[in-house]
Design a protein around this motif. Structure first.
Motif, PDB file in Angstrom:
ATOM      1  N   VAL A  39      40.852  36.770  35.946  1.00 11.50           N
ATOM      2  CA  VAL A  39      40.578  38.198  36.243  1.00 11.50           C
ATOM      3  C   VAL A  39      41.820  39.043  35.959  1.00 11.50           C
ATOM      4  O   VAL A  39      41.748  40.096  35.319  1.00 11.50           O
ATOM      5  N   VAL A  40      42.982  38.548  36.430  1.00 12.03           N
ATOM      6  CA  VAL A  40      44.229  39.319  36.214  1.00 12.03           C
ATOM      7  C   VAL A  40      44.526  39.447  34.735  1.00 12.03           C
ATOM      8  O   VAL A  40      44.858  40.539  34.227  1.00 12.03           O
ATOM      9  N   ILE A  41      44.388  38.335  33.987  1.00  7.79           N
ATOM     10  CA  ILE A  41      44.658  38.368  32.539  1.00  7.79           C
ATOM     11  C   ILE A  41      43.712  39.356  31.860  1.00  7.79           C
ATOM     12  O   ILE A  41      44.119  40.161  31.018  1.00  7.79           O
ATOM     13  N   GLY A  42      42.433  39.263  32.312  1.00  9.08           N
ATOM     14  CA  GLY A  42      41.433  40.185  31.736  1.00  9.08           C
ATOM     15  C   GLY A  42      41.792  41.632  32.006  1.00  9.08           C
ATOM     16  O   GLY A  42      41.750  42.478  31.108  1.00  9.08           O
ATOM     17  N   LEU A  43      42.186  41.913  33.263  1.00 13.68           N
ATOM     18  CA  LEU A  43      42.551  43.299  33.632  1.00 13.68           C
ATOM     19  C   LEU A  43      43.774  43.763  32.832  1.00 13.68           C
ATOM     20  O   LEU A  43      43.825  44.881  32.317  1.00 13.68           O
ATOM     21  N   VAL A  44      44.770  42.878  32.732  1.00 13.12           N
ATOM     22  CA  VAL A  44      45.994  43.240  31.984  1.00 13.12           C
ATOM     23  C   VAL A  44      45.645  43.495  30.523  1.00 13.12           C
ATOM     24  O   VAL A  44      46.100  44.476  29.920  1.00 13.12           O
TER      25      VAL A  44
END
Ligand SMILES: [Cu+2]
Length: 206
Positions: free
Chosen positions: A192-197
């Motif tokens: 999720v974090v990678i996707g958001l970044v």
């Protein structure tokens, strides 16, 4: 708009000057000889012009400048002859045959001082009309101001990155509590974090 009447007045004045000049100069003069008299008795011409005498009497006549000056030929009935006057002055004349009982005068005026004055007044009014067009250039700069809004959209995208970080920190404490699920939760959180970044970076690049 107020300059037009002034121009018209100048033009009218010019036309008047031009119209008056030739009439003052007078057409080459003609004198008739009738009943033993010159008619008109006095004529006025401009230097360089001629006077023509025409005899309408049955008797012959001529025109002879007094003081032994030039004279016409002897004119029979219906005949004409001319004399040219090149210098300004007053020229009295008499009949070459009948003498001072028939007399007349030719007045010769100096030629053409007026033509030098007219040309000057017209040219000055023209340059002032060229000053008005430039104002059209100012409207163009304003469209450049509108492109700026995209910069505010990029600013709003940046906060979303800051919001994503807390979730990462929240996931970490949960992993330390239970032994089984943490790797999955951490993995999902990381995705999720990678996707958001990635999403945030993609937006910032636009
Ligand atoms: Cu005569």
């Amino acid at each position: 708009m107020r300059r037009r009447p002034a121009r018209l007045a100048a033009l009218a004045a010019l036309l008047l000057l031009v119209a008056l000049a030739p009439s003052a100069a007078a057409a080459p003069a003609s004198v008739t000889i009738a009943s033993f008299a010159f008619d008109p008795k006095s004529v006025t011409i401009t230097a360089g012009e001629t006077v023509t005498w025409t005899n309408l009497d049955r008797a012959a006549h001529s025109a002879a400048l007094t003081g032994g000056g030039p004279k016409t030929k002897t004119l029979a009935n219906g005949e004409s002859d001319s004399l040219k006057f090149t210098a300004a002055g007053t020229y009295p004349y008499v009949c070459g045959i009948h003498g001072s009982s028939m007399s007349g005068t030719v007045v010769v005026v100096a030629a053409a001082p007026p033509p030098t004055a007219p040309p000057t007044p017209v040219p000055t009014p023209v340059p002032t009309t060229r000053l008005t067009p430039p104002p059209t250039a100012t409207p163009e700069p304003t469209p450049l101001a509108t492109p700026s809004p995209p910069a505010t959209a990029a600013a709003t995208a940046a906060p979303s990155v800051a919001v994503a970080k807390p979730t990462e920190q929240a996931a970490a404490p949960a992993a330390s509590d239970s032994a089984g699920p943490p790797p999955l939760v951490i993995g999902a959180g990381a995705i999720v974090v990678i996707g958001l970044v990635a999403f945030a970076i993609a937006r910032l690049r636009r």
